[in-house]
Design a protein around this motif. Structure first.
Motif, PDB file in Angstrom:
ATOM      1  N   LEU A 149      71.812  67.861   2.864  1.00 42.95           N
ATOM      2  CA  LEU A 149      70.870  66.859   2.369  1.00 42.95           C
ATOM      3  C   LEU A 149      70.961  65.667   3.311  1.00 42.95           C
ATOM      4  N   TRP A 150      69.837  65.329   3.960  1.00 45.40           N
ATOM      5  CA  TRP A 150      69.842  64.314   5.022  1.00 45.40           C
ATOM      6  C   TRP A 150      68.677  63.368   4.805  1.00 45.40           C
ATOM      7  N   GLY A 151      68.962  62.079   4.719  1.00 48.98           N
ATOM      8  CA  GLY A 151      67.906  61.098   4.488  1.00 48.98           C
ATOM      9  C   GLY A 151      67.886  60.006   5.538  1.00 48.98           C
ATOM     10  N   GLU A 152      66.704  59.439   5.758  1.00 49.59           N
ATOM     11  CA  GLU A 152      66.526  58.307   6.670  1.00 49.59           C
ATOM     12  C   GLU A 152      65.453  57.388   6.088  1.00 49.59           C
ATOM     13  N   ILE A 153      65.710  56.073   6.113  1.00 51.85           N
ATOM     14  CA  ILE A 153      64.750  55.093   5.608  1.00 51.85           C
ATOM     15  C   ILE A 153      64.617  53.966   6.634  1.00 51.85           C
ATOM     16  N   LEU A 154      63.381  53.629   6.963  1.00 53.50           N
ATOM     17  CA  LEU A 154      63.111  52.555   7.918  1.00 53.50           C
ATOM     18  C   LEU A 154      62.266  51.485   7.240  1.00 53.50           C
ATOM     19  N   THR A 155      62.695  50.225   7.369  1.00 55.41           N
ATOM     20  CA  THR A 155      61.920  49.111   6.840  1.00 55.41           C
ATOM     21  C   THR A 155      61.046  48.516   7.952  1.00 55.41           C
ATOM     22  N   CYS A 156      60.172  47.596   7.564  1.00 59.45           N
ATOM     23  CA  CYS A 156      59.292  46.945   8.538  1.00 59.45           C
ATOM     24  C   CYS A 156      59.985  45.795   9.257  1.00 59.45           C
ATOM     25  N   GLY A 157      61.194  45.458   8.802  1.00 64.82           N
ATOM     26  CA  GLY A 157      61.915  44.308   9.333  1.00 64.82           C
ATOM     27  C   GLY A 157      62.261  43.352   8.207  1.00 64.82           C
ATOM     28  N   ARG A 158      62.515  42.108   8.548  1.00 65.81           N
ATOM     29  CA  ARG A 158      62.868  41.112   7.530  1.00 65.81           C
ATOM     30  C   ARG A 158      61.586  40.600   6.869  1.00 65.81           C
ATOM     31  N   LYS A 159      61.144  41.353   5.905  1.00 66.83           N
ATOM     32  CA  LYS A 159      59.842  41.142   5.272  1.00 66.83           C
ATOM     33  C   LYS A 159      59.727  39.781   4.588  1.00 66.83           C
ATOM     34  N   TRP A 160      60.817  39.303   4.024  1.00 65.79           N
ATOM     35  CA  TRP A 160      60.745  38.088   3.213  1.00 65.79           C
ATOM     36  C   TRP A 160      61.187  36.838   3.976  1.00 65.79           C
ATOM     37  N   MET A 161      61.273  36.914   5.285  1.00 66.00           N
ATOM     38  CA  MET A 161      61.526  35.711   6.076  1.00 66.00           C
ATOM     39  C   MET A 161      60.386  34.710   5.876  1.00 66.00           C
ATOM     40  N   GLU A 162      60.687  33.437   6.047  1.00 74.08           N
ATOM     41  CA  GLU A 162      59.681  32.399   5.819  1.00 74.08           C
ATOM     42  C   GLU A 162      58.437  32.628   6.680  1.00 74.08           C
ATOM     43  N   LYS A 163      58.639  32.966   7.945  1.00 75.30           N
ATOM     44  CA  LYS A 163      57.504  33.223   8.839  1.00 75.30           C
ATOM     45  C   LYS A 163      57.115  34.699   8.836  1.00 75.30           C
ATOM     46  N   GLY A 164      57.963  35.524   8.248  1.00 69.95           N
ATOM     47  CA  GLY A 164      57.656  36.942   8.164  1.00 69.95           C
ATOM     48  C   GLY A 164      57.986  37.690   9.442  1.00 69.95           C
ATOM     49  N   GLU A 165      58.621  38.817   9.304  1.00 69.06           N
ATOM     50  CA  GLU A 165      58.943  39.649  10.476  1.00 69.06           C
ATOM     51  C   GLU A 165      58.554  41.096  10.210  1.00 69.06           C
ATOM     52  N   GLN A 166      57.323  41.312   9.819  1.00 67.91           N
ATOM     53  CA  GLN A 166      56.863  42.662   9.563  1.00 67.91           C
ATOM     54  C   GLN A 166      56.386  43.301  10.862  1.00 67.91           C
ATOM     55  N   PHE A 167      57.053  44.384  11.243  1.00 68.85           N
ATOM     56  CA  PHE A 167      56.701  45.148  12.439  1.00 68.85           C
ATOM     57  C   PHE A 167      56.687  44.277  13.693  1.00 68.85           C
ATOM     58  N   THR A 168      57.695  43.426  13.822  1.00 71.77           N
ATOM     59  CA  THR A 168      57.830  42.600  15.024  1.00 71.77           C
ATOM     60  C   THR A 168      58.926  43.113  15.940  1.00 71.77           C
ATOM     61  N   PHE A 169      59.519  44.272  15.599  1.00 67.77           N
ATOM     62  CA  PHE A 169      60.468  44.891  16.533  1.00 67.77           C
ATOM     63  C   PHE A 169      59.708  45.473  17.717  1.00 67.77           C
ATOM     64  N   LYS A 170      60.394  45.666  18.842  1.00 67.38           N
ATOM     65  CA  LYS A 170      59.721  46.157  20.046  1.00 67.38           C
ATOM     66  C   LYS A 170      59.522  47.665  20.024  1.00 67.38           C
ATOM     67  N   LYS A 171      60.595  48.390  19.687  1.00 68.07           N
ATOM     68  CA  LYS A 171      60.478  49.852  19.722  1.00 68.07           C
ATOM     69  C   LYS A 171      61.512  50.480  18.799  1.00 68.07           C
ATOM     70  N   HIS A 172      61.093  51.509  18.095  1.00 70.33           N
ATOM     71  CA  HIS A 172      62.005  52.291  17.261  1.00 70.33           C
ATOM     72  C   HIS A 172      61.726  53.771  17.520  1.00 70.33           C
ATOM     73  N   HIS A 173      62.748  54.485  17.958  1.00 65.84           N
ATOM     74  CA  HIS A 173      62.572  55.900  18.303  1.00 65.84           C
ATOM     75  C   HIS A 173      63.765  56.694  17.775  1.00 65.84           C
TER      76      HIS A 173
END
Length: 290
Positions: A149-173
């Motif tokens: 049984l193998w799981g993986e979960i990826l978030t969009c980043g620090r969603k609740w930051m004051e300025k928001g960091e949704q999908f502001t990472f450069k690359k995820h592979h």
């Protein structure tokens, strides 16, 4: 001695030290139940047995870390060996943060699951910060009688930051390859480049911010019934979208989109606990018969 030579040697020494600081190895053993046979780890890691019921056959181990997350140039090198007829659940302590990383961060994980052996791993969600670069290669080698049984979960980043960091990472592979008797039965290649693609659009996340995948394979048992039970359970969950597919007669993969890492982790972890309890029950019954 030339100052350039000295600087080069210092850089090489730091590189060697860094490579030694980010590894852990775990090999199970068997007595009356599964035990930790061989363990090796370097800072920032620590491996701790967290099995509450010492009579349970299933060994539960938590990976602890003194680091706040993965930093620039970090390389995690992990090897798990679950020997024949042993059972292991590997847990994480908290969310895995990926910090801004000019040169990137990497993880290589090799898992070998022997005959009649069981391995479950549902880590906490990954949180890539703004500017983060991450690459992971996970390779899992099974036998025909292994259960995984193998799981993986990826978030969009620090969603609740004051300025928001949704999908502001450069690359995820992330590349996850699962093989049975040397033959690849499942390969998941997740490549996200937010600057080049609107991840929120149709055909991608479709408005959701978190995604997870859960893979399960077992030599015996009613896989279709498990799938039906999961489908019925998740159908009543609000604010998620999901799909579950039979990828061979004894294996399924579950994909879930949502807006909360904690919620996705709770869904996956509940399935993990049920399978852990099931393997404890089966193993205890087998021991009584023998």
């Amino acid at each position: 001695m030339d100052s350039k030579v000295c600087a080069h040697r210092r850089r090489c020494r730091r590189t060697r030290l860094k490579s030694l600081m980010e590894k852990y190895r775990l090999k199970t053993g068997l007595r009356e139940q599964t035990i930790l046979k061989d363990v090796f780890f370097t800072p920032p890691f620590n491996l701790v047995e967290v099995r509450e019921n010492k009579k349970n056959p299933l060994l539960e181990v938590m990976v602890m870390s003194s680091s706040p997350g993965m930093l620039n140039d970090d390389v995690y090198d992990i090897h798990i060996d679950v020997i024949n007829h042993s059972q292991l659940n590997l847990q994480t302590q908290s969310y895995q943060r990926i910090y801004v990383s000019k040169n990137g961060t990497k993880q290589r994980m090799q898992v070998d699951v022997g005959e009649g052996a069981y391995f479950s791993h549902v880590p906490h969600p990954m949180v890539p910060h703004a500017g983060a670069i991450y690459f992971a290669e996970n390779t899992l080698a099974l036998t025909k009688s292994s259960t995984l049984l193998w799981g993986e979960i990826l978030t969009c980043g620090r969603k609740w930051m004051e300025k928001g960091e949704q999908f502001t990472f450069k690359k995820h592979h992330t590349i996850t390859t699962i093989r049975v008797e040397g033959k690849t039965i499942f390969k998941d290649n997740l490549f996200l480049l937010p600057a080049a693609l609107d991840i929120t659009e149709m055909g991608q996340y479709e408005g959701f911010t978190h995604q997870g995948s859960l893979f399960f394979i077992a030599p015996e048992g009613d896989i279709k019934k498990k799938m039906d039970d999961i489908h019925d359970r998740l159908a009543s969950e609000a604010d998620i979208d999901f799909g579950i597919s039979l990828i061979r007669e004894n294996a399924y993969v579950l994909r879930v989109l949502g807006n909360s890492g904690e919620r996705l982790f709770r869904i996956f972890d509940q399935i993990r606990k049920e399978e852990d309890e099931n393997i404890n029950r089966i193993t205890k019954a087998s021991c009584l018969q023998n």
